[in-house]
Design a protein around this motif. Structure first.
Motif, PDB file in Angstrom:
ATOM      1  N   LEU A 105      51.777  48.059  80.801  1.00 39.65           N
ATOM      2  CA  LEU A 105      52.136  48.521  79.454  1.00 39.65           C
ATOM      3  C   LEU A 105      50.932  49.106  78.731  1.00 39.65           C
ATOM      4  N   SER A 106      49.722  48.617  79.054  1.00 36.19           N
ATOM      5  CA  SER A 106      48.535  49.160  78.395  1.00 36.19           C
ATOM      6  C   SER A 106      48.342  50.609  78.794  1.00 36.19           C
ATOM      7  N   VAL A 107      48.795  50.973  79.991  1.00 39.83           N
ATOM      8  CA  VAL A 107      48.606  52.339  80.440  1.00 39.83           C
ATOM      9  C   VAL A 107      49.763  53.236  80.000  1.00 39.83           C
ATOM     10  N   ILE A 135      41.427  50.284  78.361  1.00 43.81           N
ATOM     11  CA  ILE A 135      41.846  50.094  79.753  1.00 43.81           C
ATOM     12  C   ILE A 135      40.814  49.365  80.635  1.00 43.81           C
ATOM     13  N   LEU A 149      42.774  39.910  76.453  1.00 46.94           N
ATOM     14  CA  LEU A 149      43.658  40.801  77.217  1.00 46.94           C
ATOM     15  C   LEU A 149      44.703  41.428  76.299  1.00 46.94           C
ATOM     16  N   VAL A 150      45.341  40.574  75.480  1.00 48.86           N
ATOM     17  CA  VAL A 150      46.394  41.083  74.593  1.00 48.86           C
ATOM     18  C   VAL A 150      45.831  42.083  73.583  1.00 48.86           C
ATOM     19  N   VAL A 188      47.216  33.196  71.708  1.00 49.08           N
ATOM     20  CA  VAL A 188      47.534  34.092  70.593  1.00 49.08           C
ATOM     21  C   VAL A 188      48.081  33.289  69.413  1.00 49.08           C
ATOM     22  N   VAL A 189      48.950  32.309  69.690  1.00 45.24           N
ATOM     23  CA  VAL A 189      49.522  31.510  68.601  1.00 45.24           C
ATOM     24  C   VAL A 189      48.415  30.808  67.815  1.00 45.24           C
ATOM     25  N   VAL A 217      47.956  32.534  77.840  1.00 40.92           N
ATOM     26  CA  VAL A 217      47.866  33.795  77.087  1.00 40.92           C
ATOM     27  C   VAL A 217      48.596  33.692  75.756  1.00 40.92           C
ATOM     28  N   ILE A 218      49.870  33.265  75.816  1.00 38.02           N
ATOM     29  CA  ILE A 218      50.678  33.228  74.604  1.00 38.02           C
ATOM     30  C   ILE A 218      50.180  32.146  73.647  1.00 38.02           C
ATOM     31  N   LEU A 257      53.241  38.229  83.886  1.00 38.96           N
ATOM     32  CA  LEU A 257      52.808  38.584  82.528  1.00 38.96           C
ATOM     33  C   LEU A 257      51.592  39.501  82.570  1.00 38.96           C
ATOM     34  N   ARG A 297      44.584  49.627  73.853  1.00 45.01           N
ATOM     35  CA  ARG A 297      44.560  50.451  75.059  1.00 45.01           C
ATOM     36  C   ARG A 297      43.137  50.634  75.577  1.00 45.01           C
ATOM     37  N   VAL A 346      45.120  45.326  75.320  1.00 46.68           N
ATOM     38  CA  VAL A 346      46.319  46.090  75.638  1.00 46.68           C
ATOM     39  C   VAL A 346      46.770  46.850  74.398  1.00 46.68           C
ATOM     40  N   SER A 347      46.745  46.199  73.227  1.00 41.58           N
ATOM     41  CA  SER A 347      47.224  46.936  72.054  1.00 41.58           C
ATOM     42  C   SER A 347      46.224  48.002  71.623  1.00 41.58           C
ATOM     43  N   VAL A 393      46.341  52.265  87.499  1.00 48.61           N
ATOM     44  CA  VAL A 393      45.822  52.967  86.337  1.00 48.61           C
ATOM     45  C   VAL A 393      45.592  54.436  86.675  1.00 48.61           C
ATOM     46  N   PHE A 440      56.620  39.015  70.975  1.00 49.43           N
ATOM     47  CA  PHE A 440      55.818  38.107  70.166  1.00 49.43           C
ATOM     48  C   PHE A 440      54.347  38.524  70.203  1.00 49.43           C
ATOM     49  N   LEU A 441      53.899  39.014  71.365  1.00 47.49           N
ATOM     50  CA  LEU A 441      52.516  39.476  71.472  1.00 47.49           C
ATOM     51  C   LEU A 441      52.324  40.842  70.820  1.00 47.49           C
ATOM     52  N   GLY A 442      53.436  41.430  70.318  1.00 45.15           N
ATOM     53  CA  GLY A 442      53.340  42.726  69.664  1.00 45.15           C
ATOM     54  C   GLY A 442      53.381  43.874  70.645  1.00 45.15           C
ATOM     55  N   LEU A 443      53.767  43.608  71.889  1.00 45.26           N
ATOM     56  CA  LEU A 443      53.737  44.639  72.916  1.00 45.26           C
ATOM     57  C   LEU A 443      55.120  44.928  73.464  1.00 45.26           C
ATOM     58  N   LEU A 452      51.441  43.328  81.282  1.00 45.05           N
ATOM     59  CA  LEU A 452      50.497  43.718  80.226  1.00 45.05           C
ATOM     60  C   LEU A 452      49.646  44.895  80.690  1.00 45.05           C
ATOM     61  N   THR A 453      49.171  44.824  81.954  1.00 46.16           N
ATOM     62  CA  THR A 453      48.326  45.896  82.460  1.00 46.16           C
ATOM     63  C   THR A 453      49.086  47.219  82.484  1.00 46.16           C
ATOM     64  N   VAL A 461      41.195  45.742  80.074  1.00 52.36           N
ATOM     65  CA  VAL A 461      42.480  45.268  80.616  1.00 52.36           C
ATOM     66  C   VAL A 461      42.378  45.104  82.125  1.00 52.36           C
TER      67      VAL A 461
END
Lengths: 272, 318
Positions: A127-129, B282, B273-274, B262-263, B258-259, A120, B280, B277-278, B30, A212-215, A124-125, B285
């Motif tokens: 996908l962030s890039v 970096i 982290l989440v 968020v819930v 992690v999940i 996971l 960005r 990521v959204s 990266v 679910f995390l929006g990603l 995530l890492t 992250v």
């Protein structure tokens, strides 16, 4: 085939029924669904009624329709990803087992490192890039998941590769691709098929979690994971709409797991 | 004793090499991706001078190996650089959140570990009974259900229908331990349910495996009671796989949080982290990803080392 089905235990039949229901929903979504995928048909979060079997979502779209289309998108994407992961993993694993030496060493060390990172966090890492496009999502997850397939197919191929008929083919002067396709692959099928079921469940749950995390899969495409996310707020008002798509995810994975259990049981040749 | 020390040292060495390789992966990953971070963030309409200045600020103008070592050096000292989103030092963002994540994972472990070991032993004791079957059903459902499904069911039951626990687990430093535990009850319960089945099954399998060995047969023939056989004769030898699975599940708890975070909108590292990521963001992250990976690898390492140390065959070499 039918004989085998007749002997199957009740749990496997339930699993099969679940999977068939899901496949039918996915294939014929536009025919079954009463409304369009992104059509707004009423008020927000309407309760269940005859017009809207499961009520409406956070934008007033028919939830039943969304779930049907969601089956289509979610299952198709997970299936393609698993397939890709198997192609990469099997080719890599078979190559390592037949070539041995440096190829094996290099591939195995790379896989060791990739498997040491929680999948996971890795996803995530990355996908962030690269951003959350559908293609990126499929490629990243397929590549990460192929490490598990690699381990299995390498181990299975190692066993088969040591057998006499492979040696005979080799002495005949067959090329490596021919060996992998005609000698190793057919004999490695049973464990790989069972693994396919398990990996599919994993990939399916994983994509659902990312959405679910929006990603993961992005709106307005109907997808079960993102539907849970979008409707999550409803639950604090005592409206249980997010439980439908979440339940749909659980329903399908239970079905696949039941079939895999039975398949493993049959393949291992155990009798009750 | 010597052979154990050698094995353990070898394993720890391997773990360290993995960690270094992984820090490289996070850095190079990266780095090697197409496009320039500065251009990516500022967008296509940014002036060349702005991009240049931003590159300087991110130290993107230095050669890669210099940046890697300064990044890694900073990481060791707890200096992770600044967040792109709000310019604050990442260490400030991470420290508190990491302790929250560990608090949640440890509370879940404190409940899950003893219960699942006891239930696993009971399942081995009453094999093929109704109780045993219920446990294998539970295992099947927990590997099939997405974590957020379990979480929302619990939320619907315990915080919406019966208003006992909060659905948003907000904690802060002013709260007492009891208040904190009350706030994190639901995420904690979800995590417990998610990891318990796996640990129970492993305990059960490990014990049943050992019950097939001749010395257990001997104990049975001596007429010992079943509970005594399992607890005193079988369990000590099953300890190694059990410890292993417990440590593996702790690693899973930290990452799997992690999940759940968020819930329940819990202020943990996973949520950060989440979010990053959204956005960005970096550098955040990279830092939180590397921390997660480090915790995960360390716990996996601990699992291996403990199972080497607790293996009776290795402890008493002939």
């Amino acid at each position: 085939m039918f004989k085998l089905l007749n002997q199957s235990p009740i749990s496997a039949r339930i699993g099969l029924a679940i999977v068939v229901i899901n496949i039918v929903a996915a294939l014929f979504a536009p025919l079954i669904a009463p409304f369009g995928e992104t059509e707004v048909v009423g008020d927000v979060w309407l309760p269940m009624s005859f017009d809207h079997l499961l009520g409406t979502d956070q934008l007033g779209r028919d939830l039943f329709t969304r779930i049907l289309y969601g089956a289509r998108n979610t299952i198709a994407i997970a299936f393609v990803t698993t397939l890709l992961s198997f192609v990469v993993g099997i080719v890599g694993g078979f190559l390592a087992a037949t070539l041995k030496g440096w190829t094996d060493l290099a591939l195995s060390r790379i896989v060791d490192v990739m498997m040491a990172i929680p999948i996971l966090i890795f996803a995530l890492t990355v996908l962030s890039v690269v951003g959350t496009s559908m293609v990126a999502l499929i490629l990243v997850i397929a590549l990460l998941d192929s490490t598990r397939v690699y381990r299995l197919s390498r181990a299975v191929a190692m066993d088969i590769e040591a057998l006499d008929f492979v040696e005979a083919a080799r002495l005949r002067g067959e090329k490596i691709w021919w060996l992998m396709r005609h000698e190793i692959l057919p004999n490695a099928m049973p464990p790989l098929v069972a693994e396919f079921g398990l990996r599919f469940c994993f990939v399916f749950l994983f994509i659902a979690a990312l959405s679910f995390l929006g990603l993961g899969i992005q709106p307005p495409t109907a997808d079960w994971g993102s539907m849970v996310r979008e409707n999550a707020g409803a639950i604090t008002f005592g409206i249980f709409i997010p439980l439908w798509p979440a339940g749909a995810i659980a329903f399908l994975t239970v079905g696949v797991n039941l079939i895999v259990d039975w398949f493993l049981h049959v393949a291992s040749g155990l009798k009750d | 004793m010597d052979s154990i020390a050698k094995l353990v040292l070898k394993r720890v060495g391997m773990g360290l090499v993995t960690l270094i390789v992984i820090s490289l992966v996070f850095f190079v990953g990266v780095e090697a991706l197409p496009g320039d971070l500065a251009e990516e963030i500022l967008g296509q309409n940014a002036l060349p001078e702005t991009v240049e200045a931003f590159r300087k600020e991110l130290k993107l103008d230095l050669p890669p190996h210099v940046r890697y070592f300064s990044w890694l050096g900073g990481f060791m000292k707890g200096d992770f650089g600044n967040s792109l989103a709000n310019g604050r030092p990442i260490a400030d963002l991470i420290g508190w959140r990491l302790s929250n994540t560990l608090f949640l994972a440890l509370s879940a472990a404190a409940i899950a570990v003893p219960i699942s070991i006891i239930l696993g032993i009971l399942a081995a004791l009453y094999r093929n009974s109704l109780f045993d079957r219920a446990i294998s059903m539970a295992t099947l459902s927990t590997i099939s259900f997405p974590e957020f499904f379990v979480a929302y069911i619990l939320m619907a039951l315990l915080s919406v229908q019966l208003i006992i626990f909060p659905s948003i687990s907000n904690i802060n430093d002013q709260m007492s331990l009891a208040e904190k535990l009350h706030a994190i009850f639901l995420p904690c319960l979800t995590l417990t349910l998610v990891v318990m089945a796996h640990m129970m099954r492993q305990t059960r399998a490990a014990i049943i495996n050992i019950l097939a060995s001749p010395y257990i047969e001997m104990a049975k023939l001596k007429g010992l009671r079943r509970l005594r056989i399992i607890v005193l004769h079988a369990f000590p030898n099953a300890l190694s796989p059990v410890i292993n699975v417990v440590a593996l599940n702790l690693a899973y708890l930290v990452v799997g949080a992690v999940i759940i975070e968020v819930v329940f909108v819990y202020p943990g590292l996973g949520q950060l982290l989440v979010d990053s990521v959204s956005k960005r963001d970096i550098p955040v992250v990279q830092a939180s990803g590397l921390i997660f990976a480090t915790v995960y690898i360390t716990l996996n390492l601990a699992a291996d080392v403990l199972s080497i140390v607790s293996n009776p065959r290795l402890r008493n070499p002939r």
